[in-house]
Motif scaffolding. Structure first.
Motif, short mmCIF file in Angstrom:
data_model
loop_
_atom_site.label_atom_id
_atom_site.label_comp_id
_atom_site.label_asym_id
_atom_site.label_seq_id
_atom_site.Cartn_x
_atom_site.Cartn_y
_atom_site.Cartn_z
N ASN A 250 0.82 -1.21 0.00
CA ASN A 250 0.00 0.00 0.00
C ASN A 250 0.86 1.26 0.00
N TYR A 251 2.16 1.12 0.29
CA TYR A 251 3.07 2.26 0.23
C TYR A 251 3.63 2.46 -1.18
N LEU B 202 3.57 2.22 -10.15
CA LEU B 202 4.78 1.44 -9.99
C LEU B 202 4.47 -0.04 -9.85
N LEU B 203 3.39 -0.38 -9.15
CA LEU B 203 2.97 -1.78 -9.08
C LEU B 203 2.65 -2.31 -10.48
N ALA C 82 3.91 -5.65 -15.22
CA ALA C 82 4.10 -5.64 -16.67
C ALA C 82 5.48 -6.16 -17.05
N ASN C 83 6.46 -5.96 -16.15
CA ASN C 83 7.83 -6.37 -16.44
C ASN C 83 8.30 -7.54 -15.57
N GLY D 190 -2.53 -5.67 -5.52
CA GLY D 190 -2.81 -4.58 -6.45
C GLY D 190 -2.86 -4.99 -7.90
N ILE D 191 -3.18 -6.24 -8.18
CA ILE D 191 -3.37 -6.67 -9.57
C ILE D 191 -4.86 -6.53 -9.87
#
Length: 255
Positions: free
Chosen positions: A73-74, A79-80, A85-86, A178-179
């Protein structure tokens, strides 16, 4: 060179200041680039290099925790999204939550799900993530899964606890990791019983059941899934039903 008008500063943690002299060609780097260190916990280690210190208000998280999938959550969602993706840190997220044999199974299922998806013209990375995270809650104790199940799908509480990880895993993948992909959530939710006809769900259901690490010859069915996903899915589901029917009444479909 691409941004000649920008004045760049390379940010490091204060722990790196203490070992900066071990960096490759540290003297040359210090001449080429401006370095600034974030003073974590108020520490400002001495160094012979011209490193400027920047104050930082304490944050109860470390990069090590982030790489293990804790306190995400930070991490900003953008960025997630870049991580996924990578394929950055994703394996570590799963590895930190399951036993080694389950982790190896998850890696194998991720590869096979991607293989099926590629053959079917689906998104390969979406499939890989689904396979990787499908069992992320497999090792979660039943008493910790129960509140999730009660909140999301209480009707499934009648199922054997061995099957709960699919329903809870769909929520944890979305809310904790977070997906935010409804197809991935759906595929994980249905991967135990094969009750979704979405192609991605078919891929992970078949990959889970046909994982070569399970120790039986699944080559022919793997080949069928690559040639005809729908036919392979129906055959896998039929085979799985036969397995369940041959076991005791309270058995769940193979996990």
């Amino acid at each position: 060179k691409e941004h000649p008008d920008c004045d760049f500063t390379f940010l490091v943690g204060s722990d790196q200041v203490e070992q900066f002299h071990k960096w490759k060609e540290a003297d040359a780097l210090a001449r080429l680039v401006k370095f600034a260190a974030v003073a974590r916990d108020g520490r400002s280690p001495r160094t012979k290099y011209p490193i400027h210190y920047i104050h930082m208000d304490p944050v109860p998280v470390s990069s090590t925790e982030i790489r293990r999938g804790n306190r995400l959550n930070y991490v900003p969602q953008a960025l997630l999204d870049y991580f996924y993706a990578n394929r950055l840190y994703c394996k570590e997220f799963v590895q930190s939550r399951v036993p080694q044999h389950r982790y190896m199974h998850s890696l194998s299922v991720a590869r096979l799900t991607e293989q099926f998806a590629t053959a079917a013209g689906l998104d390969a990375n979406q499939a890989w993530l689904t396979g990787l995270f499908h069992d992320v809650c497999k090792a979660m104790p039943a008493d910790r899964m129960r509140p999730w199940l009660e909140a999301v799908c209480p009707q499934e509480l009648t199922m054997h606890p061995a099957a709960w990880h699919s329903y809870v895993g769909a929520q944890v993948t979305d809310r904790v990791f977070g997906i935010h992909d409804p197809r991935i959530s759906n595929a994980i939710f249905h991967h135990v019983k094969g009750t979704s006809d979405d192609p991605l769900a078919m891929c992970v259901f078949c990959a889970d059941k046909l994982d070569p690490l399970r120790g039986y010859d699944s080559y022919d069915l793997i080949d069928l899934c690559c040639r005809d996903l729908k036919a392979g899915f129906e055959k896998c589901r039929e085979t799985n039903r036969e397995y369940v029917d041959s076991h005791r009444k309270d058995a769940v479909w193979t996990n």
